[in-house]
Design a protein around this motif. Structure first.
Motif, short mmCIF file in Angstrom:
data_model
loop_
_atom_site.label_atom_id
_atom_site.label_comp_id
_atom_site.label_asym_id
_atom_site.label_seq_id
_atom_site.Cartn_x
_atom_site.Cartn_y
_atom_site.Cartn_z
N ALA A 195 0.83 -1.21 0.00
CA ALA A 195 0.00 0.00 0.00
C ALA A 195 0.87 1.26 0.00
O ALA A 195 0.57 2.24 -0.70
CB ALA A 195 -0.92 -0.01 1.22
N GLU A 196 1.95 1.22 0.77
CA GLU A 196 2.86 2.37 0.82
C GLU A 196 3.59 2.56 -0.51
O GLU A 196 3.80 3.68 -0.97
CB GLU A 196 3.86 2.20 1.96
N GLN A 197 3.98 1.45 -1.12
CA GLN A 197 4.61 1.52 -2.45
C GLN A 197 3.67 2.16 -3.46
O GLN A 197 4.07 3.02 -4.24
CB GLN A 197 5.01 0.11 -2.91
N ASN A 198 2.42 1.72 -3.47
CA ASN A 198 1.44 2.27 -4.40
C ASN A 198 1.19 3.75 -4.13
O ASN A 198 1.02 4.54 -5.06
CB ASN A 198 0.13 1.49 -4.32
N ALA A 199 1.17 4.11 -2.86
CA ALA A 199 0.98 5.52 -2.50
C ALA A 199 2.15 6.36 -3.01
O ALA A 199 1.95 7.47 -3.53
CB ALA A 199 0.84 5.66 -0.99
N CYS A 200 3.36 5.83 -2.88
CA CYS A 200 4.55 6.53 -3.40
C CYS A 200 4.46 6.72 -4.90
O CYS A 200 4.73 7.81 -5.42
CB CYS A 200 5.82 5.74 -3.06
#
Length: 318
Positions: free
Chosen positions: A117-122
């Motif tokens: 989820a954090e990767q996608n947000a980045c």
């Protein structure tokens, strides 16, 4: 009624735009205010320095500029292909030269372990920044916000410094581009505050002449001219620098009317190459600020659907 920016800027129609921002206060952006006997001349340097810095970060090239007493002009080129070629890290590095990094992006740069989820947000944040790096609206926003902040701090006041929106004109072909650039570079001469292009302080034409005298190809970070204009050429201005300088010289001498300044006349091969009649060219350079689309009849007709427009509120170039 205000026109939506989406109807004024369309990369599919043209990457070239002439933009103007004007100060709303009686006090000057730059120059000397006779009423208060205060000099704001040093602010021209603020605008020029900030303009050049943003141009090195954004995928938006500066073709021409002129910084006047209560407004400034820029001719910009949207380099969308360059923005798409940037890696994710290059996008982040560029954006963070002008902004602070969110915590999540700081972790991304440190190669810390991130959840899916954090990767996608980045990646979502980086894609947003990539789009902004080739946005004229964001380019002008970062330029105007900085100057307004500096001027308000110096004037010890708050409130709006610029008109609510900058004005923009789509330049649909080479003739429109040449006309807009010449119009911008001749602003100080037409206003009677300079006699020649080489003495027109805080203009792109003076910067180009200065670099030319130093045997430099171009004046960074200004968008360079093509050495040999041709089909399938790299992204550059589609004419020779020498021809453009002759264009500015000749046009500045010819324009009269309510403008006090002029320069000496020279022959101008570029007019013949572009197929422009002398009288038509003078009309274009005199009236270019009065519309939002500039180009040939065919170019205007082709561009209208791309701007979601039907009315031909445009300056037609023969």
């Amino acid at each position: 009624m205000t026109t939506a920016r989406s109807q004024l800027i369309s990369v599919e129609a043209t990457p070239y735009y002439h933009c103007v921002s004007r100060c709303v206060r009686r006090s000057f952006l730059c120059g000397y205010d006779k009423l208060t006997q205060t000099s704001y001349e040093h602010r021209r340097g603020w605008v020029e320095k900030r303009l050049k810095r943003i141009a090195t970060v954004f995928c938006v090239d500066v073709c021409a500029y002129a910084i006047m007493s209560n407004h400034y002009h820029v001719v910009l080129h949207i380099n969308k292909d360059q923005a798409h070629r940037l890696s994710n890290h290059e996008v982040v590095e560029r954006w963070l030269t002008l902004h602070r990094a969110p915590v999540l992006i700081q972790r991304f740069l440190k190669s810390e372990s991130l959840s899916d989820a954090e990767q996608n947000a980045c990646l979502t944040i980086i894609q947003t920044w990539r789009e902004r790096l080739c946005s004229i609206s964001w380019f002008m926003r970062l330029l105007n916000q900085y100057i307004a902040s500096e001027a308000n701090r110096e004037d010890n006041c708050t409130g709006h410094f610029w008109e609510g929106r900058f004005k923009s004109q789509a330049l649909l072909d080479e003739k429109a581009l040449a006309a807009a650039m010449a119009y911008v570079d001749l602003n100080p001469i037409r206003a009677g505050i300079a006699d020649t292009p080489e003495t027109s302080n805080f203009t792109s034409v003076k910067a180009r002449i200065k670099s030319l005298r130093k045997n430099q190809v171009t004046a960074p970070p200004l968008f360079p001219f093509a050495d040999n204009p041709r089909n399938n050429m790299p992204e550059r201005l589609p004419f020779h620098l020498a021809d453009y300088l002759e264009l500015v010289e000749w046009t500045g001498q010819q324009i009269r009317g309510d403008k006090p300044g002029h320069i000496q006349s020279t022959q101008l091969p570029i007019l013949e190459r572009l197929g422009i009649e002398t009288d038509s060219w003078l009309n274009i350079c005199t009236n270019i600020k009065k519309c939002t689309l500039v180009g040939s009849a065919a170019a205007i007709q082709t561009a209208l659907p791309l701007f979601n427009r039907q009315r031909r509120t445009a300056l037609q170039i023969p």
